[in-house]
Design a protein around this motif. Structure first.
Motif: not given
Lengths: 266, 303
Positions: A45-48, B141-142, B147-149, B163-169
């Motif tokens: 998992l990509l965690q920070f 952003l995905q 960010l979402n986490t 936020l990603a895989h769209n216009f905003t991204g």
């Protein structure tokens, strides 16, 4: 403007400006930096920040034949591009700097054309041409295309180096009996060598990081690192790419520092 | 070197022929030095683009026609691509101005040492691969990205933001990559503004805000214009970030070219797209040169 502007505005009243400026600087630099600790993560998992640390993604990078081959192809292309683009660029900059060249403006425009022409057009064009002369998926084709893209940077860097050099020194050497090449090599080159090195570093990183043209003209055994990364990013986000990215960031920091160091000595 | 004898006062007569022959030889030798570069650019860039232009003039049956160009204007999917491209280009350029102007202004006002340290952060991204930076934004952003986490852990949102895989991204990624292209020319032009003008204005009683808007801002406009044109032009032909961060939903000009040629092998249509893109790019540059040339000369005359 000099160090002290002498304007009657206190730093306190400028606080909002410094805040906004600092935030924009963070926006520019932080995303790339976040990758570095994440590449040492122990989990998939990509965690920070990562919950556990390991080198497994670096092992995955170095042990994968595909990634290793792609890296070697990219390094070869970058070294060869540097070796081809630097002498060609220095020669052209020398001629452009002399002032005795007719059509200098036009020649400058031709040599720096690849800065203005959309890269996608260069990619499609070279792919189309190479398909007819059998240069697609070859190192030669890759190096030629990258050389054209690196050339403007070498020419512009070396030209700016010439600006702080007095060509009369070379004329003096020649009037004292030095041959043309000897005068250039012994008098001029030592004084512009830092801009030549900066130009060469530019050429190297231009080739190594080039994506769009490589997407079209590299493949099979000459798949570049950037091309493989591009495909990998389209499919899924594997932490191996974080490890590769960290290596690339390290490389760009090293090259950038070298260029800064040489640039300052100029 | 021929330039030295040419500088001497013309003595007329005997040496003139020899000198001009020497100058011609010199010019030829210099041209020879440029020729490897010119030949290479001619073969790798000019020849294929000329070839593509030639292809774009013929339709599928091999007849000379404007069909490829007519399709670019008429077909709805192409028109949508252009609208998306210009939409992205305008918004990204606007965002770059909003973020870049304050940054360049701050850099121009800082003491030299501090400014050169901050400049590193602007120039370093130039040396960092576009792929690395796009990857970083994808990670952030995905849907299950950083960010979402974080926002969900903090309880700010209950559903992940798209936020990603769209216009905003695409907008975020492209603004991040193109920002230095605006900041650097703008900063250079701001450094060239003579601080005496600002001191004079303040001496005469102008408050800082008025000094900024009436003196500093107008003088920084040529640099801003240069940055805006560069960013806008780069937006029009941008490929990597929209291809990776658009999630297949944001089709920009360069992506359409790639699809038309690689996926559908329609070289005529793809070439027409390329020719129009090149024409728009060169046209914008030409207009910019013309406008700025006029401005520069008028400012010069006013002094």
């Amino acid at each position: 403007m000099n160090d002290d502007l002498g304007l009657p505005i206190s730093h306190g009243r400028r606080l909002w400006l410094y805040t906004v400026g600092a935030l924009v600087l963070l926006f520019l630099i932080v995303p790339s930096l976040i990758i570095v600790p994440m590449s040492f993560s122990g989990s998939t998992l990509l965690q920070f920040p990562p919950e556990s640390w390991s080198l497994r993604w670096y092992e995955a990078y170095f042990q994968s034949v595909e990634w290793r081959d792609a890296t070697i192809v990219s390094l070869k292309a970058a070294v060869l591009t540097t070796m081809v683009a630097t002498p060609i660029g220095v020669a052209a900059a020398y001629a452009l700097n002399s002032g005795a060249l007719r059509l200098a403006g036009f020649i400058n425009a031709v040599l720096t054309a690849s800065l203005i022409i959309p890269v996608i057009l260069i990619g499609i064009g070279t792919f189309f041409l190479y398909a007819r002369i059998g240069l697609n998926n070859t190192l030669t084709g890759l190096v030629l295309a990258h050389t054209v893209q690196a050339l403007p940077l070498v020419v512009l860097t070396v030209l700016s180096g010439f600006r702080s050099y007095d060509m009369n020194q070379e004329r003096v050497a020649r009037s004292l009996g030095a041959g043309r090449l000897a005068a250039f090599w012994q008098v001029t080159v030592p004084q512009i060598r830092f801009s030549i090195v900066s130009g060469a570093l530019f050429a190297f990183i231009t080739s190594f990081d080039e994506v769009v043209v490589s997407l079209f003209i590299s493949g099979g055994e000459t798949t570049t690192l950037t091309r493989r990364m591009f495909s990998a990013l389209r499919d899924q986000i594997d932490p191996t790419i974080a490890a590769i990215s960290t290596c690339l960031i390290l490389l760009s920091v090293v090259l950038f520092s070298a260029a800064q160091l040489f640039g300052r000595k100029r | 070197m021929s330039a030295a004898p040419a500088d001497l006062p013309d003595r007329g007569g005997l040496n003139a022929d020899v000198l001009s022959a020497d100058a011609r030889r010199e010019a030829l030798a210099l041209l020879g030095l440029c020729s490897p570069g010119i030949v290479l650019v001619g073969i790798i860039i000019v020849l294929p683009i000329g070839w593509l232009f030639w292809l774009s003039l013929f339709d599928e049956t091999g007849m000379l026609s404007g069909a490829n160009y007519a399709r670019v204007v008429e077909q709805a999917s192409y028109v949508r691509t252009f609208i998306t491209t210009f939409e992205v280009a305008f918004i990204v350029t606007g965002l770059c101005v909003l973020l870049g102007y304050p940054l360049a202004y701050m850099l121009s006002q800082l003491p030299r040492r501090a400014a050169s340290i901050c400049l590193i952060f602007v120039i370093l991204p130039f040396w960092t691969s576009v792929l690395v930076r796009t990857y970083a934004w994808l990670v952030i952003l995905q849907r299950k990205g950083l960010l979402n986490t974080w926002l969900m852990d903090l309880g700010v949102i209950s559903q992940p933001l798209p936020l990603a895989h769209n216009f905003t991204g695409v907008l975020i990624g492209m603004t991040h990559i193109l920002l230095p292209f605006l900041v650097l020319p703008l900063y250079a032009s701001m450094k060239a503004i003579d601080a005496d003008y600002l001191r004079a204005a303040m001496n005469l009683g102008a408050p800082p805000t008025a000094t900024f808007w009436q003196i500093f801002f107008p003088l920084s406009l040529p640099g801003l214009a240069a940055g805006v044109v560069i960013v806008f032009i780069l937006c029009l032909g941008f490929f990597v970030t929209p291809a990776l961060m658009g999630g297949g939903k944001v089709i920009m000009w360069a992506m359409r070219m790639e699809q038309t040629t690689s996926l559908y092998s329609n070289w005529g249509a793809g070439s027409a797209l390329g020719v129009v893109l090149l024409a728009v790019t060169l046209g914008l540059l030409g207009v910019f040169r013309w406008l700025l040339g006029a401005r520069a000369t008028s400012a010069w005359g006013a002094r």
